[in-house]
Enzyme design. Structure first.
Site, PDB file in Angstrom:
ATOM      1  N   LYS A  60       5.001   7.967   0.002  1.00 28.59           N
ATOM      2  CA  LYS A  60       3.789   7.302  -0.530  1.00 28.59           C
ATOM      3  C   LYS A  60       2.529   7.917   0.080  1.00 28.59           C
ATOM      4  CE  LYS A  60       5.802   3.151  -2.300  1.00 28.59           C
ATOM      5  NZ  LYS A  60       7.079   3.052  -1.582  1.00 28.59           N
ATOM      6  N   ALA A  62      -1.007   9.185   0.801  1.00 25.25           N
ATOM      7  CA  ALA A  62      -2.289   8.573   0.417  1.00 25.25           C
ATOM      8  C   ALA A  62      -3.380   9.161   1.304  1.00 25.25           C
ATOM      9  CB  ALA A  62      -2.220   7.060   0.581  1.00 25.25           C
TER      10      ALA A  62
HETATM   11  P1  BMP Z   1      15.066  -3.102  -2.601  1.00 25.79           P
HETATM   12  O1  BMP Z   1      15.977  -2.880  -3.812  1.00 25.79           O
HETATM   13  O2  BMP Z   1      15.795  -3.303  -1.337  1.00 25.79           O
HETATM   14  O3  BMP Z   1      14.026  -4.146  -2.866  1.00 25.79           O
HETATM   15  O4  BMP Z   1      14.277  -1.714  -2.369  1.00 25.79           O
HETATM   16  C1  BMP Z   1      13.302  -1.231  -3.236  1.00 25.79           C
HETATM   17  C2  BMP Z   1      12.815   0.115  -2.781  1.00 25.79           C
HETATM   18  O5  BMP Z   1      11.781   0.555  -3.666  1.00 25.79           O
HETATM   19  C3  BMP Z   1      12.224   0.168  -1.380  1.00 25.79           C
HETATM   20  O6  BMP Z   1      12.543   1.432  -0.836  1.00 25.79           O
HETATM   21  C4  BMP Z   1      10.730   0.077  -1.583  1.00 25.79           C
HETATM   22  O7  BMP Z   1      10.015   0.779  -0.588  1.00 25.79           O
HETATM   23  C5  BMP Z   1      10.555   0.759  -2.938  1.00 25.79           C
HETATM   24  N1  BMP Z   1       9.425   0.253  -3.747  1.00 25.79           N
HETATM   25  C6  BMP Z   1       9.345  -1.055  -4.126  1.00 25.79           C
HETATM   26  O8  BMP Z   1      10.211  -1.880  -3.812  1.00 25.79           O
HETATM   27  N2  BMP Z   1       8.283  -1.456  -4.904  1.00 25.79           N
HETATM   28  C7  BMP Z   1       7.301  -0.620  -5.295  1.00 25.79           C
HETATM   29  O9  BMP Z   1       6.396  -1.039  -6.002  1.00 25.79           O
HETATM   30  C8  BMP Z   1       7.392   0.738  -4.918  1.00 25.79           C
HETATM   31  C9  BMP Z   1       8.463   1.158  -4.147  1.00 25.79           C
HETATM   32  O10 BMP Z   1       8.563   2.428  -3.814  1.00 25.79           O
END
Ligand code: BMP
Length: 223
Positions: A60, A62
Site C-alpha cells: 500500500k 503512499a
Molecule cells: P481477511 O480476509 O482476513 O479480512 O483479510 C483481508 C486482506 O485484504 C488483508 O490482507 C487486508 O490487509 C486486505 N485488504 C482489506 O481487507 N481491505 C481493503 O480494503 C484492502 C485490503 O488490501
C-alpha cells in the site's frame, strides 16, 4: 482450472506461510503478503514464496514518486508477481511504481472494505479510479463486502481487473462479490485460521464459480 482466489498471508511465521502456499498451490491464483510477514520473516520471504505461488506484495505504497520507485525496484528484484499501491497520493506517485516495476502487475486501492473506508477513501473512488487508470494500473482493489460500490466501479471500468477483499471475516460473500463485478477474491483469516485451509479454499472456489456462472458481465483477467 480458472483460479480466482488470492490468499492473504497476514501472519508472522515464514515457515507456516510456505507450508500454506505449497499446500494450496494448485487451488489458488496467488498469495498476497503484507507488512506482518515481511517484518516477521524478512524480505527474502517474497523470493521463497515465489517458488510455490505468484506473490503479490501488498505494501500500500503512499509516498512521493522517488520513494515509491525505490521500494518497487526492490519488490521486483525479489521476484514478486504484483504490487499494491495507494493512488490518493496522485497519478505521478502511481506512475513511478508503474515505471520502476514494469513487469509487476500493479493494483491501485480505489476503495476499502473496513468501516473507516466510508470516512474518506470511498467518497472519492471515482477520482481515484481515474487516477489509477491514468497512472497505469493493471487493476484496482475494491471492497467485496460492498456490492453497490463494487457494481458502480464495475460500471465505470468495464475493462478493469477488480480484486476484492472483505470476504468471510469482514462479512462479504464471494459469490455475491463476483456477481457484482469482482474478478479475483482476496481472503485471509477464513483460510489461514481454518483448521483445514485446503477445504476452506475448496469451499471458496465453489462459491466463486457459482458467482462466475451467474454473472452477466465477462470476467477480466490479468494479461
Ligand atoms: P481477511 O480476509 O482476513 O479480512 O483479510 C483481508 C486482506 O485484504 C488483508 O490482507 C487486508 O490487509 C486486505 N485488504 C482489506 O481487507 N481491505 C481493503 O480494503 C484492502 C485490503 O488490501
Amino acid at each position: 482450472m480458472d483460479n480466482r482466489l488470492i490468499v492473504a498471508l497476514d501472519i508472522f511465521d515464514g515457515d507456516r506461510a510456505i507450508e500454506i502456499a505449497s499446500s494450496l498451490r494448485e487451488l489458488i491464483f496467488a498469495v498476497k503478503i503484507n507488512w506482518p510477514i515481511i517484518l516477521g520473516a524478512g524480505p527474502d520471504i517474497v523470493r521463497e514464496l515465489s517458488r510455490h505461488s505468484r506473490v503479490i506484495c501488498d505494501l500500500k505504497l503512499a509516498d512521493i514518486p522517488n520513494t515509491n520507485a525505490l521500494i518497487t525496484e526492490k519488490v521486483a528484484e525479489l521476484g514478486a508477481y504484483g504490487i499494491i499501491s495507494h493512488v490518493f497520493t496522485g497519478s505521478d506517485s502511481l506512475r513511478a511504481v508503474r515505471e520502476s516495476g514494469r513487469k509487476l502487475k500493479l493494483l491501485a486501492v480505489v476503495s476499502m472494505s473496513h468501516p473507516g473506508g466510508s470516512q474518506f477513501i470511498n467518497r472519492i473512488h471515482e477520482d481515484l479510479l481515474a487516477a489509477a487508470i491514468s497512472g497505469g494500473a493493471d487493476g484496482v482493489i475494491a471492497p467485496g463486502n460492498n456490492e453497490s460500490l463494487l457494481s458502480e466501479i464495475r460500471e465505470m471500468g468495464r475493462e478493469l481487473v477488480i480484486v476484492s477483499p472483505g470476504i468471510g471475516a469482514q462479512g462479504g460473500s464471494a459469490t455475491k462479490a463476483v456477481m457484482a463485478g469482482s474478478d479475483y477474491i482476496i481472503v485471509g483469516r477464513s483460510i489461514y485460521e481454518s483448521p483445514d485451509p485446503v477445504k476452506a479454499v475448496e469451499d471458496l472456489n465453489r462459491q466463486i464459480h457459482e458467482g462466475m456462472a451467474a454473472r452477466s458481465t465477462r470476467m477480466n483477467t490479468f494479461s
